[in-house]
Design an enzyme around this catalytic site. Sequence first.
Site, short mmCIF file in Angstrom:
data_model
loop_
_atom_site.label_atom_id
_atom_site.label_comp_id
_atom_site.label_asym_id
_atom_site.label_seq_id
_atom_site.Cartn_x
_atom_site.Cartn_y
_atom_site.Cartn_z
N LYS A 280 1.31 25.33 52.92
CA LYS A 280 1.08 25.02 54.21
C LYS A 280 1.65 26.28 55.13
O LYS A 280 2.18 27.29 54.47
CB LYS A 280 2.31 24.02 54.40
CG LYS A 280 2.07 22.74 53.89
CD LYS A 280 3.29 21.84 53.87
CE LYS A 280 3.15 20.38 53.62
NZ LYS A 280 2.18 19.71 54.41
N ARG A 354 -1.29 10.85 48.07
CA ARG A 354 -2.20 9.77 47.75
C ARG A 354 -2.22 9.94 46.09
O ARG A 354 -2.35 8.99 45.40
CB ARG A 354 -3.44 9.88 48.33
CG ARG A 354 -4.39 11.11 48.32
CD ARG A 354 -5.05 11.38 49.41
NE ARG A 354 -4.34 11.70 50.57
CZ ARG A 354 -4.80 12.12 51.64
NH1 ARG A 354 -6.23 12.08 52.01
NH2 ARG A 354 -4.13 12.42 52.95
MN MN Z 1 1.21 17.27 51.53
#
Ligand code: MN
Length: 407
Positions: A280, A354
């Site tokens: 990120k 997920r």
């Molecule tokens: Mn993530």
Amino acid sequence: MEFSVKSGSPEKQRSACIVVGVYEPRRLSAVAEQLDEISGGYISNLLRRGDLEGKSGQMLLLHQVPNILSERVLLVGCGKERELDERQYRQIISKTINTLNETGSMEAVCFLSELHVKGRDTYWKVRQAVEATQDCLYSFNSLKTRKEEPRRPLRKIVLNVPTRRELPIGERAISHGLGISAGIKECKDVANLPPNICNPAYLADQAKALAEKYEHISTKIVDEAQMQELGMGSYLAVGRGSVNESLMSVIHYNGGDKGAAPIVLVGKGLTFDSGGISLKPGEAMDEMKYDMGGAAGVLGAMHSLAELNLPINVIGVLAGCENMPDANAYRPGDILTTMSGQTVEVLNTDAEGRLVLCDALTYVEQFEPELVIDVATLTGACVIALGAHATGLLSNHNPLAHELLNA
Ligand code: MN
Ligand code: ZN
């Protein structure tokens, strides 16, 4: 904080402070009117002079009101009487608590629980007053070098109910409010902890602590070796780049009939989500400690369930894991096999939620649940779509979705 209920008239209270409502425009609530009469119109005089309009959240603290036994009277603006709704009621309570906490009243008798709130009864008003108070007084300062605390903090609140008959209702509402607040506090504490302290092992320790504290709770921890045996290939892949072992905590609360199908709560517990190899951007990356907010919520809910002693069976799963870049980390392009036997091609390692949750959801199938609620900070796209205040809710069962929204 100590809470109690009482049913008494305002002028007879001998307290550090009594709290009464004033509506807009400059209209006394029934209780405020009683005080006004005893004090020879002292309060209505102030209102006439324009000291308080009664707008929602306005506060006016009075000292030594004539003929009143309490040291202070706090007048609280409640807005227009007909418009007082649930949200406003909670806001008024919060502002009142902040004011009391800053003005040296260590105890107070609060008559706001007698205000008329659209469609709500005494039970609701007392319980919400307790919850709003605990919420408002919450601060996370256990890790601060120097802790700042108010010099004379509020310690005791008496909530007034209109009739003696309602005292048991009020007492029940207080105990429920405290049970719910205890879970909310635990949720916030765990979520606020930094990722160097709150890792999957820490989550597991909290889950085990619940089992030690409450008779109806038992906890099982699924470690990486067990995940391997179960074929939880996608959950394991996400944690591979971290030195912190992935641990899934399974908390069983058995308050209902033996054999009754449980409700299952599954919480995403990414104690830190760096994005992994698909790293990120650095800005605000510290906030990724909150990627375990779902697990924190489930932990808190289990705590509340046990406090409230609810007659149901619930299983709470904290899917603890850390997503880090490392030579051992999973990569974009990897193809993983999940516990359900399906294969998944990873295109971006930041879409890890997920992968962890799908295996946790397959794992809970063995419990043959009545329903499963999965709570997760699953995707930043949710904030892009709905903004920072709304929460996304997806369901394949409309009645359940409505129940959750109402709750
Ligand atoms: Mn993530
Ligand atoms: Zn995440």
